[in-house]
Design an enzyme around this catalytic site. Sequence first.
Site, PDB file in Angstrom:
ATOM      1  N   ASN A  52       0.876  -1.181   0.000  1.00 41.82           N
ATOM      2  CA  ASN A  52       0.000   0.000   0.000  1.00 41.82           C
ATOM      3  C   ASN A  52       0.912   1.230   0.000  1.00 41.82           C
ATOM      4  OD1 ASN A  52      -1.786   2.058   0.546  1.00 41.82           O
ATOM      5  ND2 ASN A  52      -2.244   1.391   2.643  1.00 41.82           N
ATOM      6  N   TRP A  53       1.033   1.856  -1.157  1.00 40.29           N
ATOM      7  CA  TRP A  53       1.981   2.978  -1.277  1.00 40.29           C
ATOM      8  C   TRP A  53       1.445   4.273  -0.665  1.00 40.29           C
ATOM      9  CZ3 TRP A  53       4.960   3.070  -6.598  1.00 40.29           C
ATOM     10  CH2 TRP A  53       5.687   1.880  -6.714  1.00 40.29           C
ATOM     11  N   LYS A  54       0.152   4.285  -0.356  1.00 41.21           N
ATOM     12  CA  LYS A  54      -0.467   5.502   0.200  1.00 41.21           C
ATOM     13  C   LYS A  54      -0.197   6.698  -0.731  1.00 41.21           C
ATOM     14  CE  LYS A  54      -0.082   3.360   4.673  1.00 41.21           C
ATOM     15  NZ  LYS A  54       0.019   3.465   6.126  1.00 41.21           N
ATOM     16  N   HIS A  73      -9.449   1.519   4.932  1.00 45.48           N
ATOM     17  CA  HIS A  73      -8.171   1.686   5.633  1.00 45.48           C
ATOM     18  C   HIS A  73      -8.381   2.679   6.773  1.00 45.48           C
ATOM     19  CE1 HIS A  73      -4.070   2.786   6.561  1.00 45.48           C
ATOM     20  NE2 HIS A  73      -3.688   1.674   5.949  1.00 45.48           N
ATOM     21  N   GLU A  75      -6.707   5.049   7.808  1.00 51.27           N
ATOM     22  CA  GLU A  75      -6.416   6.445   7.446  1.00 51.27           C
ATOM     23  C   GLU A  75      -7.615   7.084   6.738  1.00 51.27           C
ATOM     24  OE1 GLU A  75      -2.645   5.711   5.522  1.00 51.27           O
ATOM     25  OE2 GLU A  75      -1.793   5.198   7.475  1.00 51.27           O
ATOM     26  N   GLU A 108      -5.434  -4.576  10.712  1.00 47.15           N
ATOM     27  CA  GLU A 108      -4.376  -3.581  10.889  1.00 47.15           C
ATOM     28  C   GLU A 108      -4.623  -2.778  12.172  1.00 47.15           C
ATOM     29  OE1 GLU A 108      -2.345  -2.518   6.907  1.00 47.15           O
ATOM     30  OE2 GLU A 108      -4.076  -1.220   7.171  1.00 47.15           O
ATOM     31  N   GLY A 116       2.740   2.317  10.755  1.00 45.61           N
ATOM     32  CA  GLY A 116       3.770   3.347  10.617  1.00 45.61           C
ATOM     33  C   GLY A 116       4.519   3.678  11.893  1.00 45.61           C
ATOM     34  N   SER A 123       3.421  -2.118  10.345  1.00 46.07           N
ATOM     35  CA  SER A 123       4.866  -2.214  10.603  1.00 46.07           C
ATOM     36  C   SER A 123       5.470  -3.568  10.228  1.00 46.07           C
ATOM     37  CB  SER A 123       5.182  -1.864  12.064  1.00 46.07           C
ATOM     38  OG  SER A 123       4.852  -0.505  12.319  1.00 46.07           O
ATOM     39  N   GLY A 179       2.821  -1.116   4.260  1.00 45.69           N
ATOM     40  CA  GLY A 179       2.875   0.295   3.884  1.00 45.69           C
ATOM     41  C   GLY A 179       4.302   0.719   3.567  1.00 45.69           C
ATOM     42  N   GLY A 180       4.937   1.363   4.541  1.00 45.48           N
ATOM     43  CA  GLY A 180       6.263   1.958   4.339  1.00 45.48           C
ATOM     44  C   GLY A 180       7.272   1.043   3.652  1.00 45.48           C
TER      45      GLY A 180
HETATM   46  P1  PGA Z   1       2.958   0.348   7.563  1.00 45.67           P
HETATM   47  O1  PGA Z   1       1.488   0.586   6.977  1.00 45.67           O
HETATM   48  O2  PGA Z   1       3.460  -0.949   6.985  1.00 45.67           O
HETATM   49  O3  PGA Z   1       3.752   1.532   7.087  1.00 45.67           O
HETATM   50  O4  PGA Z   1       2.836   0.281   9.044  1.00 45.67           O
HETATM   51  C1  PGA Z   1       0.584  -0.481   6.803  1.00 45.67           C
HETATM   52  C2  PGA Z   1      -0.719   0.035   6.227  1.00 45.67           C
HETATM   53  O5  PGA Z   1      -1.178   1.103   6.642  1.00 45.67           O
HETATM   54  O6  PGA Z   1      -1.323  -0.606   5.340  1.00 45.67           O
END
Ligand code: PGA
Length: 236
Positions: free
Chosen positions: A9-11, A94, A96, A162, A168, A200, A221-222
């Site tokens: 997930n590149w956001k 998600h 966010e 999640e 993050g 994470s 994500g990251g």
């Molecule tokens: P993260 O994000 O791996 O950077 O913690 C995961 C996500 O929000 O899908």
Amino acid sequence: MVKRLIAGNWKMNGLKMAVQEVESLQRKLTPADMEKNDILICPPATLLMAFKHKANDLQLGGQDCHPRENGAHTGDLSAEMLSDAGASFSIVGHSERRQDHGESDEIVKAKAEAALRAGLTPIICVGESQADREAGKAIRVVTTQLEASLPATEGHFVVAYEPIWAIGTGLVPKTDDIAEMHGALRSAVGADIPLLYGGSVKPGNAGEILSIPHVNGALVGGASLKAEDFYGIISA
Ligand code: PGA
């Protein structure tokens, strides 16, 4: 063998030079990796078209979709549009989006149904806050959230657990806590629905997380932004 699903997930990250990162990932992937894993990249929607003809064995997904097929919804994208641009999945709900855009379970459910109508596989995200976890309410909060977010229509979907406090932050729940949550989610959705863990996930912890019962893959994500890190997770 049931394949794992490793989703990136590149956001809101990635400009057009990110194509190079995808090409670099493709150079690392071996036939054995592809036999064991389905690999999905959810870039910003602006990049879907650019990746469409280069994705080869990789799957593409959106990060969100609107509940409607079209209409006067400035700035939004429908599931049909994502499909048209090369996506076969869409993340919905998600945390966010739930936080930044006030998305309720009801909206997430409508988005999951829209994704199914367009032929996409929705990845429905659920997760508890730190306060819920500390109060011992994580299982109840997450299963309640999931039940209200599930599509009422028939179709294949994926669930991603999640924990909000793990996204993050470098924090990851205890192995037993992930196992307990995934056991509860498995009871809720049945045997055929892939359950991803997200929050994470890094090359260093992916092996352990992916070996927990009822963890069928990861939402990353990251660490999905750099080919080397993402490959480290895929090969874990
Ligand atoms: P993260 O994000 O791996 O950077 O913690 C995961 C996500 O929000 O899908």
